[in-house]
Design an enzyme around this catalytic site. Sequence first.
Site, short mmCIF file in Angstrom:
data_model
loop_
_atom_site.label_atom_id
_atom_site.label_comp_id
_atom_site.label_asym_id
_atom_site.label_seq_id
_atom_site.Cartn_x
_atom_site.Cartn_y
_atom_site.Cartn_z
CG HIS A 361 41.82 -14.86 56.49
ND1 HIS A 361 42.22 -16.06 55.94
CD2 HIS A 361 42.18 -13.91 55.60
CE1 HIS A 361 42.81 -15.83 54.77
NE2 HIS A 361 42.80 -14.52 54.54
CE LYS A 549 43.24 -26.71 66.78
NZ LYS A 549 42.93 -26.52 65.36
NE ARG A 550 49.73 -18.03 68.06
CZ ARG A 550 50.43 -16.92 67.85
NH1 ARG A 550 51.25 -16.83 66.81
NH2 ARG A 550 50.36 -15.91 68.68
CE LYS A 555 43.28 -20.85 66.71
NZ LYS A 555 42.95 -21.31 65.34
CB THR A 659 44.68 -24.59 57.00
OG1 THR A 659 45.39 -23.85 58.00
CG2 THR A 659 43.92 -23.64 56.12
CE LYS A 663 48.52 -26.95 56.75
NZ LYS A 663 48.94 -25.83 57.62
C1 Z57 Z 1 44.76 -16.02 61.33
O1 Z57 Z 1 45.70 -16.98 61.37
C2 Z57 Z 1 43.47 -16.33 60.93
C3 Z57 Z 1 42.54 -15.33 60.88
C4 Z57 Z 1 42.86 -14.05 61.23
O2 Z57 Z 1 41.94 -13.06 61.18
C5 Z57 Z 1 44.16 -13.76 61.63
BR1 Z57 Z 1 44.63 -12.04 62.09
C6 Z57 Z 1 45.11 -14.74 61.68
C7 Z57 Z 1 43.17 -17.73 60.52
C8 Z57 Z 1 41.82 -18.26 60.98
O3 Z57 Z 1 41.70 -18.17 62.37
C9 Z57 Z 1 41.67 -19.71 60.52
O4 Z57 Z 1 40.40 -20.21 60.84
C10 Z57 Z 1 41.90 -19.82 59.02
O5 Z57 Z 1 41.95 -21.17 58.63
C11 Z57 Z 1 43.20 -19.15 58.62
O6 Z57 Z 1 43.25 -17.82 59.09
C12 Z57 Z 1 43.39 -19.10 57.11
O7 Z57 Z 1 42.24 -18.62 56.48
#
Ligand code: Z57
Length: 814
Positions: A361, A549-550, A555, A659, A663
């Site tokens: 991810h 978002k975080r 970001k 994501t 939304k």
């Molecule tokens: C997290 O929320 C995501 C990736 C990570 O390696 C960790 Br740890 C936590 C997120 C990504 O930053 C997003 O870009 C992505 O949409 C989300 O994971 C779901 O795939």
Amino acid sequence: MTEITAPKSPVTTAEFADEIREQLKYTQNVTAEQATAADVYVAASKAVRNHLVDSWFKTQSDMVNGNTKAVGYFSAEFLMGKQLENALLNAGLTEQFDEAVKELGFQPKDIVDAEYEPGLGNGGLGRLAACYIDSLASLGVPAFGYGIQYKYGIFKQTFDENGKQVETPDYWLNNEEPWGHIDYNRDQKVSFGGEVVEENGKKVWKPAWSVRAVPVDYMVPGYESGRVNTLRLWTAKSYDEFDLLTFNKSEYLDAVKPQVKAENISKILYPEDSTKVGKELRLEQQYFFVSASLHDAIRVFYPGEAKPDLTTFPNKITFQLNDTHPVIGIPELMRILIDEYDYDWDTAWSITQKTFNYTCHTLLPEALEVWPASLIGELLPRHLEIIKKINEQFEDELKGKGIDDATIERMRIYTGDSVRMAYLATYGGSYVNGVAALHSQLLKDVTLKDFSDAYPDKFTNVTNGVTPRRFIKLANPGLSDLITEGLGTDKWLSNLELLEGLVPLAQDDEFVKKFAAVKNANKHNFVAFAKQHYGIDVDENTLFNTMVKRLHEYKRQSLKILAVISKYAAIKNGTVSADDILPRTVFFGAKAAPGYYLAKMTIELINNVSRVVNNDPDVKGKLAVYMLPNYNIEMAQNLIPATELDEQISQAGKEASGTGNMKFALNGALTVGTLDGANVEIRERVGAENFFLFGMTVEEVEKQYADGYDPAKYYEADPRLKQAVNLVADGTFSNGDRNAYAPLVADWLTKDWFMTLADFSAYADIQGEIEQLYRDPLEWNRKALLNVANSGFFSSDRSIEDYLERIWHTGPLA
Ligand code: Z57
């Protein structure tokens, strides 16, 4: 799909009201007159649960007795959001509930709101897991979510009088929790530490301590599938025997220390998102839930068998590893097969490799977990041995492929002092996928290039998705009704590509006006929500512009706040006349990891910009900025439908997917964004003319890194940027204190790793285009409607279908 009878449903309103009364009386022990909204919430939840039990049993027995391979989704996080409304929708009891609670003298919304939101996840990754188990159940695919029932979820965020983030513990289990069923009779023992000895030529692990893993089961009802899957979250309990062990040697109070240590394992969710924390307790958590889950799956699929034939295991279940957090499952399954079931290495390896798959991810190298070998050796000595042997086998295999030594050295899973979990996962499983097309490509070209060259067939993509049940139907009932009206059916909720049928309606001005009216009603509702929850007075006659978002440097919340400051300055300077200003309200929502210094400082800055701007009579009615506290699923469900312009402005090549972007598009916001993550695919589908693109591409970013990036150059070149940075530096937002944001300013001017300054001009320029379009409501809403119509691809149902076809090779129960 075959019709599966959902037992006990449907019921009449009167029957459901009686069931709630019964729960109030016999479970809550209050009369209907004494009952509060919180009581009715618990009673109604238990009543809905009862309606799902038969389908739950049937799904489990069909799964175990049938020939359909199940999916085990291993995830350290499941960010579920409130459950009641979703359960009602999927049980087909929404109307009965609404009428029944009114009969009891309550408003349905108050009952639903009485639920305390479980926060067992940080952000995108945890919410994705929740969407995926919803879609698995809705598609009728037998599945388990496996994870941890943390006692403390993601912290609650408030701000102090200076605008700094304050974290408070989220002890969510202090509230009655009707959904989880703790099953003391299906526990598992998970052991740690100690040493490995040889007995009769066999390696035997003699652990030093053990924890009792007790499952808490949550039903996961599918939408109109008649299926109910299981989310099994483990909680850590101690074993009594430890008392005695220590008691003999030590004092009574010391005797409970091992219990405390044992129960600590599931005490708290680590609040870092996309940043790794190499803490021992975190590795303990990972091993804890993965070991318990693997044993649990064997128990479920080979009930009562002492000597099961585990060569059939990969036909029973396939495990998806959600990021590297559960990757210790690979050596654990090897250990179970070899040490507990006496399989030879090669048989065990073949079973293991067939059973696991890995989703990556991230693209941030620092987010890929690497554990010190010494730590693994202390905590899991047998696993370290197995990992070393996996690495030896791996190096031999690479040599056999003719790969050169330097490449093999780069690819090592075990380096001598550390273990690279992403590499272990890539070698130890069948497939590796990224989460958006661009991300999967970059994994192959950059992050995991050597692996992709050696094992090209392992690599695939599954673009993320979101569940339309929660994020359209529940979050945006007005839009849902309009979509159903436009399409003449509500089938879109289980087949989101049907939204394409709305494309012609974008040419129908009357329909576009109805669409605009829904958005305005949602804005109106959010104004009330904001007043109630945050005590703020939002002006609904402004452009609602959101970035939630975080908080992370990549970001680029900094880019947004600098642009806001620049706009503020332009109004103050008189560079733009008041009449030319498009009134805008900017909403931020973001939690920062508690130890992330610059992220927390950015929150403080946003809060102080908000204070200054919102109190300045010169900009009243033109610009307002809010940093909303404690962004969570509830806020998302209220704010996303009200948003007109969404920010997805990460540096190209850094956001794996995103994501939130999906939304927002599905709820009729336009996106201003970079060519990053799933933005690329959203733009392709909704059309370039319906998306505000700006900023550098991945290639341009790479070139800048290679050429030696100098942010000061950009600061000097754009007077708007220079002025915005200067206002942060000169104390405008810190009551004259020039030191307040000095570290942030210094980072921007000398380092700026994510090239915020380089993208500033393009970002500021595109605001003109955005505002020009917004002045034409019909055209704006036409484009927004086209975003909805063309975003059906981003349903998590489609993602799951892609996983089924490309990775899991299974499907719905017969
Ligand atoms: C997290 O929320 C995501 C990736 C990570 O390696 C960790 Br740890 C936590 C997120 C990504 O930053 C997003 O870009 C992505 O949409 C989300 O994971 C779901 O795939």
